[in-house]
Write a protein that holds these residues in place. Structure first.
Motif, short mmCIF file in Angstrom:
data_model
loop_
_atom_site.label_atom_id
_atom_site.label_comp_id
_atom_site.label_asym_id
_atom_site.label_seq_id
_atom_site.Cartn_x
_atom_site.Cartn_y
_atom_site.Cartn_z
N MET A 286 56.80 10.49 -8.80
CA MET A 286 56.01 10.27 -7.63
C MET A 286 56.77 10.29 -6.47
O MET A 286 56.47 10.78 -5.25
N GLY B 161 57.46 7.11 -11.95
CA GLY B 161 57.55 6.52 -10.48
C GLY B 161 58.62 7.37 -9.93
O GLY B 161 58.39 8.02 -8.68
N HIS C 43 48.22 -1.58 -11.13
CA HIS C 43 49.18 -2.72 -10.66
C HIS C 43 48.72 -3.68 -9.97
O HIS C 43 49.06 -5.06 -10.37
N GLY D 64 48.38 8.16 -6.65
CA GLY D 64 48.86 7.02 -6.10
C GLY D 64 47.75 5.75 -6.42
O GLY D 64 48.22 4.57 -6.59
N LYS E 98 47.82 2.17 -8.49
CA LYS E 98 48.00 0.91 -7.69
C LYS E 98 46.55 0.21 -8.26
O LYS E 98 46.72 -1.04 -8.53
C1 ASC Z 1 53.86 5.78 -6.06
C2 ASC Z 1 54.47 4.82 -7.22
C3 ASC Z 1 53.48 3.85 -7.81
C4 ASC Z 1 52.20 4.12 -6.83
C5 ASC Z 1 51.78 3.02 -6.31
C6 ASC Z 1 50.62 3.39 -5.25
O1 ASC Z 1 54.30 6.51 -5.84
O2 ASC Z 1 55.53 5.08 -7.83
O3 ASC Z 1 53.64 2.93 -8.39
O4 ASC Z 1 52.54 5.27 -6.18
O5 ASC Z 1 52.86 2.69 -5.50
O6 ASC Z 1 50.14 2.41 -4.41
#
Ligand code: ASC
Length: 149
Positions: free
Chosen positions: A45, A42, A143, A136, A140
């Protein structure tokens, strides 16, 4: 004696040849391990996102973050092993019943991360942007199904 030495040698050889798959001394460590791996991912990202939003994105930062992401994106899944399903975390119980589906989502993420790493190495920021979006989305997708808010 000869048999004992032989047995010892076999045991040592087996230990050395053990795959790099993480072995945990307790399930709590496995949960911490996967959470640490996801945290590390994360953060990369976040670093890439920060650069993509900057006036002058730093390509080296993006490349370093993408390479690290690509290096660790297999790690978290070793932390969902036996004994972890009853421990408190944001993981929904369904994850433990949906092995093949979870693996597919993980593999999709890993494939998108490979593309992001390649885009970063190429230095093409438009390609990085597109690949970053796809990564991303792949985060998601998992998640949404397997992580509580
Ligand atoms: C990111 C991050 C996530 C994913 C998610 C995408 O940068 O840390 O867990 O993208 O947020 O929706």
């Amino acid at each position: 004696m000869k048999a004992l030495v032989c047995t010892m040698f076999t045991a040592i050889a087996a230990a050395v040849a053990m795959p790099v798959h993480a072995q945990f001394s307790k399930p709590e460590d496995a949960v911490r391990y996967r959470q640490s791996a996801f945290f590390l991912m994360g953060q990369q990202m976040g670093r890439i996102n920060g650069q993509l939003r900057a006036d002058k994105p730093n390509l080296q930062t993006i490349q370093s973050a993408a390479a690290l992401l690509n290096a660790v994106d297999q790690a978290p899944y070793e932390g969902f092993g036996p004994g972890t399903e009853t421990l408190k975390s944001r993981t929904k119980p369904e994850l433990y019943r949906d092995g093949p589906k979870v693996r597919e989502l993980a593999e999709r993420m890993q494939a998108e991360v490979t593309k992001l790493d390649a885009a970063a190495k190429s230095g093409d920021l438009a390609a990085v942007r597109a690949a970053f979006g796809a990564v991303g989305q792949s985060c998601k997708a998992c998640h949404d199904q397997y992580r509580t808010d």
